[in-house]
Scaffold this motif. Structure first.
Motif, PDB file in Angstrom:
ATOM      1  N   SER A 375       0.853  -1.191   0.000  1.00 59.48           N
ATOM      2  CA  SER A 375       0.000   0.000   0.000  1.00 59.48           C
ATOM      3  C   SER A 375       0.889   1.241   0.000  1.00 59.48           C
ATOM      4  O   SER A 375       1.610   1.494   0.967  1.00 59.48           O
ATOM      5  N   GLY A 376       0.860   1.991  -1.118  1.00 61.46           N
ATOM      6  CA  GLY A 376       1.653   3.204  -1.240  1.00 61.46           C
ATOM      7  C   GLY A 376       0.778   4.440  -1.162  1.00 61.46           C
ATOM      8  O   GLY A 376      -0.304   4.488  -1.746  1.00 61.46           O
ATOM      9  N   ARG A 377       1.250   5.462  -0.448  1.00 58.86           N
ATOM     10  CA  ARG A 377       0.482   6.697  -0.296  1.00 58.86           C
ATOM     11  C   ARG A 377       1.452   7.890  -0.287  1.00 58.86           C
ATOM     12  O   ARG A 377       2.657   7.722  -0.336  1.00 58.86           O
ATOM     13  N   ASP A 378       0.882   9.090  -0.243  1.00 56.82           N
ATOM     14  CA  ASP A 378       1.646  10.343  -0.216  1.00 56.82           C
ATOM     15  C   ASP A 378       2.462  10.561  -1.478  1.00 56.82           C
ATOM     16  O   ASP A 378       3.479  11.280  -1.459  1.00 56.82           O
ATOM     17  N   ILE A 379       2.052   9.979  -2.607  1.00 58.80           N
ATOM     18  CA  ILE A 379       2.762  10.163  -3.871  1.00 58.80           C
ATOM     19  C   ILE A 379       2.539  11.596  -4.355  1.00 58.80           C
ATOM     20  O   ILE A 379       1.405  12.047  -4.502  1.00 58.80           O
ATOM     21  N   LYS A 380       3.633  12.308  -4.615  1.00 55.01           N
ATOM     22  CA  LYS A 380       3.518  13.708  -5.035  1.00 55.01           C
ATOM     23  C   LYS A 380       3.069  13.788  -6.488  1.00 55.01           C
ATOM     24  O   LYS A 380       3.530  13.042  -7.348  1.00 55.01           O
ATOM     25  N   ASP A 381       2.162  14.720  -6.760  1.00 50.86           N
ATOM     26  CA  ASP A 381       1.601  14.881  -8.097  1.00 50.86           C
ATOM     27  C   ASP A 381       2.685  15.293  -9.082  1.00 50.86           C
ATOM     28  O   ASP A 381       3.564  16.091  -8.768  1.00 50.86           O
TER      29      ASP A 381
END
Length: 444
Positions: A375-381
Motif C-alpha cells: 500500500s503506497g500513499r503520499d505520492i507527489k503529483d
C-alpha cells in the motif's frame, strides 16, 4: 559477426588447445533449460499495454573449469532461442511483451541469442569478460522474470582475498533485454540517448555468521551516481525459528548530461524538484519472522520528496527503424519491485507485508505458496502546480511446485496473479497472470 562474439570465439579456440589441462574439462558442467510462459496483462481501464501471449525459451549453458597454473583460465558459453507459440497482432504489447516486436507490430516467430564469458582466476579473485554477465548486486539486478534472462556486456571482478569480505567491481557497456536479440546502451526510464559506461564497485562484509554489512557505488555516465548502504541480520531464535532484519538505503544524484534533451529521467511519471534530473534518497526496512514452514514479512519504504528512485534500464532507446529494441524490463533492489507496480515515485510511503508457507513441513515437499500486499500513499503529483497526493496498492499471489522424484524430477510449475490499483492519471489499473513451466537437465 559482432566483435564481442568473434572475440569469444577466438578465446574459445585458444582455450581449446589447453582442454587437456586438469580442471578445464574435469570441472566443467553443462545444462539445458526450458521455460514456457503464458503471460496475460489486462489493463482494466482499456488503456496501457494489453498483452496475452505464450512462448517457450530454451537455454544451453556450458561452464568450464579452470586450467592449471598460478592463473587459471576458463570459458562460459551460452545459447538461447525463443519461440512464439500463441497470441497474434492485437495481443502483443510492443513495449511490454514477452517477445520482440516484428515490423507489423506483432510478435516475431522466433529469436536467438549467443554469448559467453572468458574468465580467469588467481587465488580467490575471479575476472570475467564477455557478454553473458548476469550480476545480482544492490546497484544492479539482472532481470529473469519472464522468458529469457537479461544479460550485460563488459567486465567484472570478484575477490574474496580477505576473510569474510567479498569485493565486487566492474564496467558494463551494453545490455540485452529479456525480449531482444540485440545489445544496446543504457539509459533510465524516459531516457532516449544511450550511455555506454556503467561502472560500479563495493563490498559485502560478513561481520559475523549472522550479520552482513554492504556498501556499493555505481555511476551510469550522463545519467546518475548512486551510493548504497545495507545491513542484513538473522537472529536464530531456536530450531526452525528465526528473525531477519534487512535495511537498505540509496542516495542518487544527477551526473553529466542528465536533464538535457535525450538524457531526461521521467521520475517514474511522478514529481521532480528539478524536472528531468535524478535527485533521490530512499530507505527501506523489512523484518521477517520464520517459524517452521511459516514466514511472516512486514516492512516499510520511504522514497524522498525531491524525485523518484532511479535504476538502470534501456529507457526508450529504439533501433534504426524506429522500433523499440525490447531491451526494457529491469529489476531493482527494493522490496517494492513487484509483479506489476514499482512504488518508487517521489514522496511515496509504502507499507508492505507477505505471508509464505512451505508445504514441505506438512509432508508435501516442493510445494510453496505466498500472498503479498503493498500500500503506497503520499505520492507527489507530477504537476508541481497541483498540491495533490495520490495512492496505489497491489496484491500478489504465487504458488510454486517442483516434482521431487520420478522421470519428471525437477520439473517446476509457477502460477502468479497480481492486482494493481491506483488513483493518479499516470497509473493504469491492471490485473496480470503468469503461468510458468520450468525444467533443467544437467549433463553428467
Amino acid at each position: 559477426m559482432k566483435k564481442s562474439t568473434l572475440a569469444l570465439a577466438v578465446t574459445f579456440g585458444i582455450l581449446a588447445q589447453q582442454a587437456g589441462a586438469a580442471g578445464f574439462i574435469e570441472d566443467s558442467k553443462a545444462s539445458v533449460s526450458s521455460r514456457t510462459l503464458y503471460f496475460d496483462n489486462d489493463p482494466r481501464e482499456g488503456t496501457g499495454n494489453s498483452n496475452r501471449e505464450t512462448a517457450t525459451g530454451l537455454k544451453f549453458d556450458y561452464q568450464s573449469g579452470f586450467t592449471e597454473g598460478t592463473v587459471g583460465f576458463g570459458l562460459d558459453a551460452q545459447a538461447m532461442v525463443g519461440v512464439h507459440l500463441d497470441g497474434g497482432k492485437g495481443h502483443h504489447a510492443a513495449n511490454g511483451g514477452i517477445t520482440p516486436t516484428d515490423t507489423d507490430g506483432s510478435s516475431v516467430n522466433e529469436w536467438t541469442r549467443l554469448g559467453g564469458n572468458a574468465k580467469a582466476r588467481f587465488s580467490k579473485t575471479e575476472l570475467k569478460l564477455g557478454n553473458a554477465l548476469t550480476p545480482s548486486l544492490p546497484i544492479l539486478v539482472s532481470n529473469d522474470g519472464r522468458l529469457l534472462p537479461q544479460a550485460f556486456e563488459g567486465g567484472t571482478i570478484s575477490s574474496k582475498e580477505l576473510d569474510g569480505v567479498t569485493f565486487n567491481a566492474g564496467k558494463l557497456t551494453h545490455g540485452i533485454g529479456r525480449a531482444s536479440s540485440n545489445f544496446d546502451g543504457f539509459a533510465v526510464s524516459g531516457g532516449t540517448e544511450a550511455s555506454n559506461s556503467f561502472v560500479f564497485g563495493g563490498a559485502d562484509w560478513k561481520v559475523t555468521k549472522d550479520l552482513t554489512l554492504q556498501y556499493y557505488y555505481s555511476n551510469l555516465e550522463d545519467y546518475y551516481k548512486q551510493h548504497f548502504l545495507g545491513l542484513v541480520h538473522v537472529y536464530p531464535i531456536a530450531d526452525n525459528q528465526s528473525f531477519k532484519t534487512d535495511l537498505r538505503y540509496f542516495d542518487s544524484s544527477s551526473d553529466g548530461k542528465n536533464g538535457d534533451v535525450g538524457y531526461r529521467f521521467n521520475n517514474n511519471n511522478g514529481y521532480a524538484k528539478n524536472a528531468g534530473e535524478v535527485d533521490n534518497k530512499t530507505w527501506s526496512a523489512m523484518f521477517t519472522y520464520t517459524l517452521g514452514g511459516n514466514s511472516f514479512l512486514l516492512g516499510h519504504q520511504q522514497v524522498g520528496d525531491d524525485g523518484g528512485f532511479v535504476w538502470m534500464s534501456n529507457g526508450n532507446i529504439v533501433d534504426n527503424r524506429g522500433r523499440n529494441e525490447g531491451v526494457g524490463g529491469s529489476s531493482f533492489y527494493l522490496f517494492t519491485d513487484s509483479m506489476i507496480g514499482q512504488f518508487a515515485r517521489a514522496g511515496e510511503n509504502t507499507t508492505f507485508g507477505q505471508y509464505s508457507y512451505d508445504f514441505g513441513k506438512m509432508g508435501v515437499p516442493g510445494l510453496k505458496a505466498s500472498i503479498a500486499y503493498l500500500s503506497g500513499r503520499d505520492i507527489k503529483d507530477v504537476n508541481r502546480a497541483v498540491n495533490t497526493e495520490h495512492s496505489e496498492w497491489e496484491r500478489d499471489m504465487r504458488v510454486d511446485y517442483v516434482i521431487q522424484s520420478g522421470p519428471l524430477k525437477g520439473f517446476g510449475t509457477t502460477l502468479r496473479h497480481g492486482t494493481f490499483r491506483g488513483d493518479s492519471t499516470s497509473t493504469v489499473d491492471t490485473d496480470q497472470t503468469r503461468l510458468i513451466f520450468n525444467y533443467t537437465y544437467a549433463f553428467k
